[in-house]
Motif scaffolding. Structure first.
Motif, PDB file in Angstrom:
ATOM      1  N   LEU A  65       4.344  -6.243 -19.872  1.00 55.07           N
ATOM      2  CA  LEU A  65       4.615  -4.925 -19.297  1.00 55.07           C
ATOM      3  C   LEU A  65       4.194  -4.852 -17.834  1.00 55.07           C
ATOM      4  O   LEU A  65       4.896  -4.268 -17.002  1.00 55.07           O
ATOM      5  CB  LEU A  65       3.900  -3.840 -20.115  1.00 55.07           C
ATOM      6  CG  LEU A  65       4.420  -3.645 -21.533  1.00 55.07           C
ATOM      7  CD1 LEU A  65       3.563  -2.638 -22.277  1.00 55.07           C
ATOM      8  CD2 LEU A  65       5.869  -3.202 -21.527  1.00 55.07           C
ATOM      9  N   ARG A  68       6.687  -6.908 -15.800  1.00 50.41           N
ATOM     10  CA  ARG A  68       7.970  -6.205 -15.701  1.00 50.41           C
ATOM     11  C   ARG A  68       7.884  -5.077 -14.679  1.00 50.41           C
ATOM     12  O   ARG A  68       8.821  -4.860 -13.898  1.00 50.41           O
ATOM     13  CB  ARG A  68       8.347  -5.655 -17.072  1.00 50.41           C
ATOM     14  CG  ARG A  68       9.668  -4.958 -17.097  1.00 50.41           C
ATOM     15  CD  ARG A  68      10.029  -4.524 -18.480  1.00 50.41           C
ATOM     16  NE  ARG A  68      11.221  -3.705 -18.421  1.00 50.41           N
ATOM     17  CZ  ARG A  68      11.594  -2.869 -19.353  1.00 50.41           C
ATOM     18  NH1 ARG A  68      10.869  -2.754 -20.434  1.00 50.41           N
ATOM     19  NH2 ARG A  68      12.681  -2.172 -19.227  1.00 50.41           N
ATOM     20  N   SER A  69       6.753  -4.354 -14.675  1.00 50.43           N
ATOM     21  CA  SER A  69       6.632  -3.247 -13.721  1.00 50.43           C
ATOM     22  C   SER A  69       6.444  -3.750 -12.293  1.00 50.43           C
ATOM     23  O   SER A  69       6.908  -3.131 -11.343  1.00 50.43           O
ATOM     24  CB  SER A  69       5.487  -2.324 -14.110  1.00 50.43           C
ATOM     25  OG  SER A  69       4.251  -2.999 -13.993  1.00 50.43           O
ATOM     26  N   PHE A  71       7.589  -6.719 -10.974  1.00 52.79           N
ATOM     27  CA  PHE A  71       8.746  -7.452 -10.488  1.00 52.79           C
ATOM     28  C   PHE A  71      10.082  -6.783 -10.810  1.00 52.79           C
ATOM     29  O   PHE A  71      11.121  -7.427 -10.828  1.00 52.79           O
ATOM     30  CB  PHE A  71       8.742  -8.873 -11.043  1.00 52.79           C
ATOM     31  CG  PHE A  71       7.536  -9.660 -10.620  1.00 52.79           C
ATOM     32  CD1 PHE A  71       7.352 -10.021  -9.292  1.00 52.79           C
ATOM     33  CD2 PHE A  71       6.575 -10.020 -11.540  1.00 52.79           C
ATOM     34  CE1 PHE A  71       6.227 -10.736  -8.904  1.00 52.79           C
ATOM     35  CE2 PHE A  71       5.455 -10.735 -11.167  1.00 52.79           C
ATOM     36  CZ  PHE A  71       5.277 -11.084  -9.833  1.00 52.79           C
ATOM     37  N   SER A  72      10.052  -5.501 -11.051  1.00 49.45           N
ATOM     38  CA  SER A  72      11.300  -4.788 -11.324  1.00 49.45           C
ATOM     39  C   SER A  72      12.062  -4.590 -10.007  1.00 49.45           C
ATOM     40  O   SER A  72      11.482  -4.548  -8.919  1.00 49.45           O
ATOM     41  CB  SER A  72      11.033  -3.443 -12.010  1.00 49.45           C
ATOM     42  OG  SER A  72      10.353  -2.591 -11.133  1.00 49.45           O
ATOM     43  N   GLU A  73      13.363  -4.443 -10.107  1.00 46.60           N
ATOM     44  CA  GLU A  73      14.223  -4.309  -8.938  1.00 46.60           C
ATOM     45  C   GLU A  73      14.262  -2.881  -8.411  1.00 46.60           C
ATOM     46  O   GLU A  73      14.824  -2.641  -7.349  1.00 46.60           O
ATOM     47  CB  GLU A  73      15.653  -4.740  -9.308  1.00 46.60           C
ATOM     48  CG  GLU A  73      15.763  -6.208  -9.671  1.00 46.60           C
ATOM     49  CD  GLU A  73      15.504  -7.122  -8.483  1.00 46.60           C
ATOM     50  OE1 GLU A  73      15.859  -6.745  -7.342  1.00 46.60           O
ATOM     51  OE2 GLU A  73      14.935  -8.191  -8.698  1.00 46.60           O
ATOM     52  N   LYS A  74      13.683  -1.951  -9.132  1.00 48.88           N
ATOM     53  CA  LYS A  74      13.742  -0.560  -8.699  1.00 48.88           C
ATOM     54  C   LYS A  74      12.837  -0.352  -7.502  1.00 48.88           C
ATOM     55  O   LYS A  74      11.735  -0.860  -7.421  1.00 48.88           O
ATOM     56  CB  LYS A  74      13.273   0.371  -9.829  1.00 48.88           C
ATOM     57  CG  LYS A  74      14.210   0.449 -10.984  1.00 48.88           C
ATOM     58  CD  LYS A  74      13.670   1.437 -12.006  1.00 48.88           C
ATOM     59  CE  LYS A  74      14.573   1.500 -13.203  1.00 48.88           C
ATOM     60  NZ  LYS A  74      14.048   2.408 -14.202  1.00 48.88           N
ATOM     61  N   LYS A  75      13.337   0.406  -6.578  1.00 45.09           N
ATOM     62  CA  LYS A  75      12.546   0.780  -5.399  1.00 45.09           C
ATOM     63  C   LYS A  75      11.941   2.161  -5.632  1.00 45.09           C
ATOM     64  O   LYS A  75      12.620   3.048  -6.135  1.00 45.09           O
ATOM     65  CB  LYS A  75      13.422   0.835  -4.137  1.00 45.09           C
ATOM     66  CG  LYS A  75      14.108  -0.450  -3.831  1.00 45.09           C
ATOM     67  CD  LYS A  75      13.115  -1.430  -3.292  1.00 45.09           C
ATOM     68  CE  LYS A  75      13.850  -2.710  -2.930  1.00 45.09           C
ATOM     69  NZ  LYS A  75      12.969  -3.758  -2.636  1.00 45.09           N
TER      70      LYS A  75
END
Length: 77
Positions: A65, A68-69, A71-75
């Motif tokens: 978790l 994932r948080s 290295f997520s693609e969301k800016k």
């Protein structure tokens, strides 16, 4: 008063006053305490065996978790 109720009483029903000389039945309490102690010991032994696997699983899931948080693609907005 007992003489008035005597015809209505059933002889097969034991008196509630028999065995009421003490508040708690000590034999029953000793048996229950022994049972609780044995069950607690078994539960503790089971947790000691399963705990390392549980901790490894928790570390793995929290790492997934966190990764994932991070290295997520969301800016962030």
């Amino acid at each position: 008063m007992d003489a008035d109720l005597a015809p209505y009483l059933d002889e097969t029903v034991p008196s509630l006053q028999k065995g009421a000389e003490r508040l708690v039945n000590c034999d029953c309490v000793k048996k229950n305490i022994g049972t609780v102690a044995n069950e607690s010991r078994a539960l503790l032994a089971d947790l000691m065996v399963d705990q390392p696997f549980f901790l490894l699983l928790c570390a793995f899931v929290s790492g997934l978790l966190l990764g994932r948080s991070l290295f997520s693609e969301k800016k962030p907005s």
